[in-house]
Design an enzyme around this catalytic site. Structure first.
Site, mmCIF file in Angstrom:
data_model
loop_
_atom_site.group_PDB
_atom_site.id
_atom_site.type_symbol
_atom_site.label_atom_id
_atom_site.label_comp_id
_atom_site.label_asym_id
_atom_site.label_seq_id
_atom_site.Cartn_x
_atom_site.Cartn_y
_atom_site.Cartn_z
ATOM 1 N N SER A 123 0.815 -1.338 -0.081
ATOM 2 C CA SER A 123 0.159 -0.067 0.053
ATOM 3 C C SER A 123 0.808 1.284 -0.078
ATOM 4 O O SER A 123 2.215 1.079 0.489
ATOM 5 C CB SER A 123 -1.037 -0.032 1.201
ATOM 6 O OG SER A 123 -1.280 1.369 1.683
ATOM 7 N N TYR A 159 -1.479 -0.998 11.023
ATOM 8 C CA TYR A 159 -1.703 -1.632 9.620
ATOM 9 C C TYR A 159 -0.774 -1.372 8.667
ATOM 10 O O TYR A 159 -0.297 -2.343 8.015
ATOM 11 C CB TYR A 159 -3.144 -1.085 9.095
ATOM 12 C CG TYR A 159 -3.382 -1.285 7.626
ATOM 13 C CD1 TYR A 159 -3.544 -2.304 7.333
ATOM 14 C CD2 TYR A 159 -3.104 -0.183 6.829
ATOM 15 C CE1 TYR A 159 -4.005 -2.615 5.885
ATOM 16 C CE2 TYR A 159 -3.394 -0.360 5.300
ATOM 17 C CZ TYR A 159 -3.682 -1.777 4.941
ATOM 18 O OH TYR A 159 -3.838 -1.757 3.636
ATOM 19 N N LYS A 202 1.908 -3.940 6.541
ATOM 20 C CA LYS A 202 2.463 -4.053 4.987
ATOM 21 C C LYS A 202 4.084 -3.729 4.932
ATOM 22 O O LYS A 202 4.882 -4.277 4.214
ATOM 23 C CB LYS A 202 1.853 -2.696 4.181
ATOM 24 C CG LYS A 202 0.556 -2.788 4.354
ATOM 25 C CD LYS A 202 -0.053 -4.216 3.460
ATOM 26 C CE LYS A 202 -1.575 -4.247 3.254
ATOM 27 N NZ LYS A 202 -2.016 -5.610 2.838
HETATM 28 P P1 NAD Z 1 -11.024 -6.698 1.391
HETATM 29 O O1 NAD Z 1 -11.311 -6.576 3.071
HETATM 30 O O2 NAD Z 1 -12.197 -6.398 0.814
HETATM 31 O O3 NAD Z 1 -10.552 -7.911 1.358
HETATM 32 C C1 NAD Z 1 -9.515 -8.669 1.956
HETATM 33 C C2 NAD Z 1 -10.186 -10.180 1.946
HETATM 34 O O4 NAD Z 1 -9.345 -11.067 2.862
HETATM 35 C C3 NAD Z 1 -11.562 -10.408 2.796
HETATM 36 O O5 NAD Z 1 -12.337 -10.965 1.930
HETATM 37 C C4 NAD Z 1 -11.062 -11.193 3.936
HETATM 38 O O6 NAD Z 1 -12.420 -11.859 4.226
HETATM 39 C C5 NAD Z 1 -10.022 -11.884 3.543
HETATM 40 N N1 NAD Z 1 -9.257 -12.075 4.912
HETATM 41 C C6 NAD Z 1 -8.877 -11.454 5.765
HETATM 42 N N2 NAD Z 1 -8.191 -12.052 6.652
HETATM 43 C C7 NAD Z 1 -8.040 -13.407 6.122
HETATM 44 C C8 NAD Z 1 -7.638 -14.426 6.491
HETATM 45 N N3 NAD Z 1 -6.722 -14.654 7.787
HETATM 46 N N4 NAD Z 1 -7.583 -15.573 5.856
HETATM 47 C C9 NAD Z 1 -8.434 -15.733 4.811
HETATM 48 N N5 NAD Z 1 -8.924 -14.674 4.252
HETATM 49 C C10 NAD Z 1 -8.591 -13.556 5.006
HETATM 50 O O7 NAD Z 1 -9.978 -5.390 1.235
HETATM 51 P P2 NAD Z 1 -9.575 -5.150 -0.099
HETATM 52 O O8 NAD Z 1 -9.867 -3.574 -0.216
HETATM 53 O O9 NAD Z 1 -9.993 -5.772 -1.358
HETATM 54 O O10 NAD Z 1 -8.061 -5.097 0.082
HETATM 55 C C11 NAD Z 1 -7.192 -6.313 -0.484
HETATM 56 C C12 NAD Z 1 -5.972 -6.133 -0.051
HETATM 57 O O11 NAD Z 1 -5.318 -4.949 -0.511
HETATM 58 C C13 NAD Z 1 -5.427 -5.883 1.632
HETATM 59 O O12 NAD Z 1 -4.489 -6.680 1.887
HETATM 60 C C14 NAD Z 1 -5.433 -4.620 1.570
HETATM 61 O O13 NAD Z 1 -4.763 -4.385 2.910
HETATM 62 C C15 NAD Z 1 -4.566 -4.115 0.484
HETATM 63 N N6 NAD Z 1 -4.800 -2.769 0.325
HETATM 64 C C16 NAD Z 1 -6.065 -2.123 -0.136
HETATM 65 C C17 NAD Z 1 -6.295 -0.649 -0.018
HETATM 66 C C18 NAD Z 1 -7.772 -0.355 -0.308
HETATM 67 O O14 NAD Z 1 -8.063 1.010 -0.221
HETATM 68 N N7 NAD Z 1 -8.673 -0.960 -0.415
HETATM 69 C C19 NAD Z 1 -5.222 -0.072 -0.341
HETATM 70 C C20 NAD Z 1 -3.845 -0.432 -0.368
HETATM 71 C C21 NAD Z 1 -3.782 -1.835 -0.133
#
Ligand code: NAD
Ligand code: UDP
Length: 348
Positions: free
Chosen positions: A130, A154, A158
């Site tokens: 991120s 958080y 990362k």
């Molecule tokens: P999201 O919460 O919609 O998706 C993450 C998924 O991981 C969820 O479906 C959740 O149920 C699953 N999950 C969490 N812990 C788990 C575990 N221990 N075992 C199995 N499944 C698990 O989030 P997103 O927005 O799709 O983000 C996806 C990734 O991208 C994350 O790692 C997040 O930190 C990163 N990210 C997101 C953003 C944003 O703004 N959305 C920005 C930068 C980075």
């Protein structure tokens, strides 16, 4: 890589579901592992439908990354060419109150995954990092060489996972790892059939705006209008989630390069947009007025952050196609068709 088998952790989530769709349409066999902690299996069902004939190439397993024996069983029964690792908790505020939950879920979950991958000889990984790893950047645009820092647990997960990836590559050069530093993904698939469906009160700007537009919340609180930006509000690099999903296909293709090692790429548009500009674009796309409450700055927020996109353009041959008008159009299309997210539909 087409016709290869890809494991997608967190594939039921917001970014994961959009990426899985692009993988299926690109001919990849795709297996999702998700514990559904922050997502719904309805998203998986809809991705399958959107993929048409390619939907048959999708398999879903409800598995928690903390359940190492279950992961091991999966790798024993299925050979994967690469893993895209999205699974993790992502709420900044919650991470401040529950740091151990974040360290345990995100870091131990990742270490489990990497150990099982190594054991089964699968050493190609794309990881969701991120822009938060840039902390409060001194200047913009942020290049991948900028110093890294985290301002909350958080963000630290990362940072630590990035370092873990660099360490395992140093210990074993057979690994090929791409760390994608996403900026601010927004919007939804143009079909309006899949999109972001956060549980509880949204932390992020656009899911909040969307809930105001459908009448679930009375007004948007703007966190700070005294920054030294064009209109005083915070500036971010908003990116269409379908562009981000395509960035993962570009990263997978890059993993075929002989000497990729452990590489990092920014995934953004390179353009900064303020909170008020984003709200105004959303009002135009939706025809809805978004009432605003001006409030103080949110603790920990950077003033301005946007990406340098040169490295991704040059080496991944990827750049964003969509602008904020398309992001808002597709966000509204999803929101108006699914005002209560996936729970809106009784047929599911
Ligand atoms: P999201 O919460 O919609 O998706 C993450 C998924 O991981 C969820 O479906 C959740 O149920 C699953 N999950 C969490 N812990 C788990 C575990 N221990 N075992 C199995 N499944 C698990 O989030 P997103 O927005 O799709 O983000 C996806 C990734 O991208 C994350 O790692 C997040 O930190 C990163 N990210 C997101 C953003 C944003 O703004 N959305 C920005 C930068 C980075
Ligand atoms: N923001 C806001 N009100 C909200 C949520 C966010 O004014 O309810 C602002 C926030 O201060 C920042 C921008 O919108 O300037 C983007 O915030 P978000 O949480 O979506 O992304 P991040 O700050 O993590 O990049």
């Amino acid at each position: 890589m087409a016709n290869k088998s890809i494991l997608v952790t967190g594939g039921a989530g917001y970014i994961g579901s959009h990426t899985v769709l692009q993988l299926l349409l690109g001919g990849f066999k795709t297996v999702i592992v998700d514990n559904l902690n922050n997502s719904s299996e309805i998203a998986v069902k809809r991705v399958k439908e959107l993929a048409g004939d390619f939907g048959k190439n999708l398999v879903f397993h409800k598995i928690d990354l903390l359940d190492k024996p279950a992961l091991n069983d999966l790798f024993s029964s299925t050979r994967f060419d690469a893993v895209i690792h999205f699974a993790g908790l992502k709420a900044v505020g919650e991470s401040v109150h529950k740091p151990l939950l974040y360290y345990s879920n995100n870091i131990i979950g990742t270490v489990n995954l990497l150990e099982i991958m190594a054991k089964h000889g699968c050493k190609k990984l794309v990881f969701s990092s991120s822009a938060t790893v840039y902390g409060w950047p001194k200047e913009v645009p942020c290049t991948e060489e900028f110093p890294l820092s985290a301002t909350n647990p958080y963000g630290r997960t990362k940072l630590f996972i990035e370092e873990i990836c660099r360490d395992i590559y140093c210990s074993d050069n057979e690994w090929k790892i791409i760390l994608l530093r996403y900026f601010n993904p927004v919007g939804a698939h143009p079909s309006g059939y899949i999109g972001e469906d956060p549980r509880g009160i949204p932390n992020n700007l656009m899911p909040f705006v969307q809930q105001v537009a459908v009448g679930r919340r009375p007004a948007l609180t703007v966190f700070g209008n005294d920054y030294s930006t064009k209109d005083g509000t915070g500036v971010r690099d908003y990116l269409h989630v379908v562009d981000l999903a395509d960035g993962h296909i570009a990263a997978l293709n890059k993993l075929s390069d002989l000497n990729i090692g452990c590489e990092v790429y920014n995934i953004g548009t390179g353009k900064g947009t303020s909170v008020l500009e984003m709200v105004s674009a959303f009002e135009k796309a939706s025809g809805k007025k978004i009432p605003l409450i001006m409030a103080g700055r949110r603790a920990g927020d950077a003033e301005v952050i946007f990406a340098s996109t040169d490295k991704a353009k040059r080496e991944l041959k990827w750049s964003a196609k969509y602008g904020i008008d398309e992001m808002c159009r597709d966000q509204w299309n999803w929101a108006s068709k699914n005002p209560h997210g996936y729970e809106s539909s009784d047929s599911n």
